[in-house]
Scaffold this motif. Structure first.
Motif: not given
Length: 410
Positions: A284-309
């Motif tokens: 219900a708060g903020e989510a922070n995924i932070n790294t000083t190295g490489r950040l990899m996101l992978g999958g059969a489908e990668v969905a990145i959305t920004g939305g609210n009510k």
């Protein structure tokens, strides 16, 4: 000597002693066994429960329930291993803190972890060095690796340049062998074990707090930022048109909550592996995924959305140098207004481009090729001219016209 003693003397009477004392009542019995090699004291109750003390072990047996009540403090120390088995369920209820600590005391009383890191720095620097002798900077230690080659003349990039294999990379096995004994001496101080291993045949539940905190962790301002929407052309001038977009403002409403926190700190690495049920992280708060190295996101489908009510969600992507996108079939962008802002240069490399609507160019249009018009040109040049191959399209003369007439624009 008790009246119940029974002494049997043999030829080895000076080596072996035999004696058995029994005190028996309706409430239980006490047995004192004095036989050589079998010495013991046993206290038994009428239901079979007993306490048995021998030279090798102290044992206790409760045929039914057992309860221990301590009004003060309780201490238990085991010099060897400690094993405990429960055939049914088990509950440990602690009204204050529960602390589990494993590992040699030297980890906490001596700087052996710092000592190990110090002895491995040189080896880590060699492993992190670039494969070839081009310049680079370590992402955590900011170690600077000098450039010993020549970059590509056209772009100044390492790719296409002239570089040699890095000597430190080829010498890693020798460096490891040279430091092995010194590193092993520090690891010996760490002792055996020191890990926590938890396994469940079914499910594992970890909870902190008895009530979920759902205070607002921020506010979404729907019309916070002024951005360029596009341009309107008036009297040959392009006037910018602006609109507003949303922005998120972070607020601290939950850091002082006195319950419900979970903190996991891994000094080296952390792995989370799940089966086909997947992995879900929800907050219900903020989510922070932070790294000083490489950040990899992978999958059969990668969905990145920004939305609210309130339909005011947004996505921001920022890079220090470049942002690269590639798709095997299609890349699509869909929005009421799209702005491409290039401070220096904008290049389209394609065998064919289609604009399904009007195209307005505020500047020179240079075409190194042919122009095919399948309709009226509709050329209107209030203060200028259109020139193709050095010929004016506003006022020009057709060579085949009798008398050399001038053709006005359509």
């Amino acid at each position: 000597m008790s009246v119940n003693d029974r002494i049997v003397e043999t030829g080895a009477e000076f080596v072996t002693k035999k004696g058995l004392d029994v005190w028996k009542t309706y409430g239980g019995a006490i047995v004192s066994d004095g036989n050589t090699g079998q010495e013991r004291i046993q206290i038994s109750g009428p239901g079979g429960g007993n306490v048995n003390i021998t030279n090798n072990v102290n044992s206790e047996f409760a045929p039914s329930n057992k309860q221990t009540l301590v009004h003060g403090d309780q201490y238990s120390t085991t010099a060897g291993n400690n094993f405990e088995t429960t055939k049914g369920g088990k509950e440990i209820r602690v009204e204050e803190d529960l602390t589990l600590i494993t590992g040699s005391e030297k980890f906490f009383n001596e700087p052996i972890a710092d000592e190990w890191v110090e002895k491995n720095i040189e080896l880590a620097v060699s492993k992190a060095a670039p494969e070839y002798n081009y310049g680079a900077i370590g992402n955590n230690t900011e170690t600077a690796y000098k450039d010993g080659g020549t970059p590509d003349e056209e772009s100044g990039a390492v790719e296409g340049g002239n570089y040699q294999p890095n000597a430190s990379q080829s010498d890693i096995p020798g460096l490891m062998e040279a430091k092995a004994a010194d590193i092993a001496s520090t690891e010996a101080k760490m002792g055996v074990g020191g890990s926590i291993k938890m396994m469940t045949a079914k499910h594992f539940s970890l909870m902190a707090g008895t009530k979920a905190i759902a205070f607002d962790s921020g506010v979404m301002v729907t019309n916070a930022r002024k951005v360029l929407k596009g341009y309107e052309i008036t009297d040959g001038e392009a006037a910018p048109v602006y609109t507003s977009v949303s922005n998120y403002e972070s607020k601290d409403t939950s850091s002082a909550v006195p319950f419900g926190d979970v903190h996991i700190s891994a000094s080296a690495k952390m792995r989370i592996v799940t089966g086909s049920g997947g992995l879900s992280i929800k907050t219900a708060g903020e989510a922070n995924i932070n790294t000083t190295g490489r950040l990899m996101l992978g999958g059969a489908e990668v969905a990145i959305t920004g939305g609210n009510k309130s339909n005011s969600g947004r996505i921001t992507m920022v890079s220090d140098t470049d942002l690269y996108m590639e798709a095997g079939t299609i890349t699509a962008r869909n929005a009421p207004n799209i702005n491409d802002i290039a401070d220096n240069f904008h290049t389209f490399v394609t065998p064919q481009a289609i604009f399904t609507g009007n195209l307005h160019v505020m500047g020179d249009l240079v075409v190194d090729g042919n122009i095919t018009v399948k309709g009226s040109t509709g050329i209107t040049v209030p203060n200028g001219d259109v020139v193709a191959s050095g010929v004016s399209l506003v006022n020009h003369t057709h060579g085949g016209d009798s008398g050399g007439t001038t053709s006005p624009p359509n």
